[in-house]
Write an enzyme that holds these catalytic residues in place. Sequence first.
Site, PDB file in Angstrom:
ATOM      1  N   ASP A   9       0.867  -1.170   0.000  1.00 11.66           N
ATOM      2  CA  ASP A   9       0.000   0.000   0.000  1.00 11.66           C
ATOM      3  C   ASP A   9       0.911   1.230   0.000  1.00 11.66           C
ATOM      4  OD1 ASP A   9      -2.321   1.730   0.571  1.00 11.66           O
ATOM      5  OD2 ASP A   9      -1.415   1.874   2.574  1.00 11.66           O
ATOM      6  N   LEU A  10       0.379   2.364  -0.428  1.00 17.36           N
ATOM      7  CA  LEU A  10       1.185   3.582  -0.462  1.00 17.36           C
ATOM      8  C   LEU A  10       0.963   4.468   0.766  1.00 17.36           C
ATOM      9  CD1 LEU A  10       1.071   4.602  -4.247  1.00 17.36           C
ATOM     10  CD2 LEU A  10       3.022   3.704  -2.960  1.00 17.36           C
ATOM     11  N   ASP A  11      -0.141   5.212   0.788  1.00 13.35           N
ATOM     12  CA  ASP A  11      -0.369   6.213   1.827  1.00 13.35           C
ATOM     13  C   ASP A  11      -0.497   5.564   3.205  1.00 13.35           C
ATOM     14  OD1 ASP A  11      -0.801   8.829   0.228  1.00 13.35           O
ATOM     15  OD2 ASP A  11      -2.028   7.352  -0.808  1.00 13.35           O
ATOM     16  N   THR A  43      -2.818  -0.038  -4.352  1.00  9.27           N
ATOM     17  CA  THR A  43      -3.216   1.244  -3.774  1.00  9.27           C
ATOM     18  C   THR A  43      -4.676   1.583  -4.010  1.00  9.27           C
ATOM     19  OG1 THR A  43      -2.676   3.618  -3.808  1.00  9.27           O
ATOM     20  CG2 THR A  43      -2.470   2.428  -5.887  1.00  9.27           C
ATOM     21  N   GLY A  44      -5.175   2.520  -3.220  1.00  7.65           N
ATOM     22  CA  GLY A  44      -6.485   3.085  -3.483  1.00  7.65           C
ATOM     23  C   GLY A  44      -6.421   4.206  -4.501  1.00  7.65           C
ATOM     24  N   LYS A 200      -8.392  -5.183  -2.834  1.00  4.94           N
ATOM     25  CA  LYS A 200      -6.958  -5.337  -3.085  1.00  4.94           C
ATOM     26  C   LYS A 200      -6.558  -6.812  -3.057  1.00  4.94           C
ATOM     27  CE  LYS A 200      -5.366  -0.859  -1.287  1.00  4.94           C
ATOM     28  NZ  LYS A 200      -4.401  -0.197  -0.387  1.00  4.94           N
ATOM     29  N   ASP A 223      -2.009  -0.380   6.069  1.00  5.36           N
ATOM     30  CA  ASP A 223      -2.309   0.343   7.307  1.00  5.36           C
ATOM     31  C   ASP A 223      -3.784   0.648   7.508  1.00  5.36           C
ATOM     32  OD1 ASP A 223      -2.612   3.770   6.892  1.00  5.36           O
ATOM     33  OD2 ASP A 223      -2.264   2.448   5.193  1.00  5.36           O
ATOM     34  N   ASN A 226      -8.961  -0.756   3.800  1.00  6.84           N
ATOM     35  CA  ASN A 226      -8.918  -1.257   2.428  1.00  6.84           C
ATOM     36  C   ASN A 226      -7.728  -2.177   2.170  1.00  6.84           C
ATOM     37  OD1 ASN A 226      -7.140   0.923   2.642  1.00  6.84           O
ATOM     38  ND2 ASN A 226      -7.444   1.583   0.539  1.00  6.84           N
TER      39      ASN A 226
END
Length: 273
Positions: A9-11, A43-44, A200, A223, A226
């Site tokens: 995941d990114l953020d 990612t979202g 995901k 984190d 999602n």
Amino acid sequence: MSYRVIAFDLDGTLLDPDKHILQESLDAITEARRAGVQVLIVTGRHHVAIHPFYQTLQLDTPAICCNGTYLYDYHARRVLASDPMSVSESRLLLDRLAGTDIEHLMYVSDAMLYHTDSSTIERTLNWSATLPEHQRPVMRKVDNFIDELTRTDTIWKFATCSDDLNKLRDFTDSVEAELGLSCEWSWINQVDIARRGNSKGRRLQEWVESQGLSMSDVMAFGDNHNDISMLESAGLGVAMGNAGDDVKAHADLVTLDNTRPGIAQVIRQHILS
């Protein structure tokens, strides 16, 4: 066990609060790739909003975007697999949103659309202005989302946002129950609305199996809510220290928060040692 895929995941995970990838993470990821491990962004975000991170990592794998709604090949510049929202689903959702003050963006084939200036939009545009022009996300202000439904090829998702968390929760709970759409919290005050069944974890599993591997070969970092679907299904699901307790409960391991080199530590312990 040695893992052959790492999904990020990114953020809130791979990115620190300033939207940078820690040097320790970059070094460990580079070493893992040299050892033959494949690395994916899951990612979202829309694919137009992950250029700087994809290029910093120098990846050759596709990206899983909008919480699993589609798989995007950056090098060929095309969608490999997708399950977008229908026009009718989007229209019903927009009708409901029209009666609220909940901020919302519509993610379409090649851009993120908005119609109201807000602090969220301002932050994104300010971040975009710091990037080289070829890395800036495509954001377009429109007069009316309904009109855009007939102008776009694809609707990936809607990002709904409100600082009134109870209002946002009540609204998205009703959307999920009555419209049959998927609603997942992707940030403290944001819920993403997409076609039911997208996640995901599901899209990641499809790609992993297409490579002749299984989810037991995957290490996944996340984190937020999602990310739960991939944390649960991965061979090693790793929650960040800044994740909520309800997210951590679905992980096999909890590492340091996204301001510290927890990702590098896990990679070195479970892949590079």
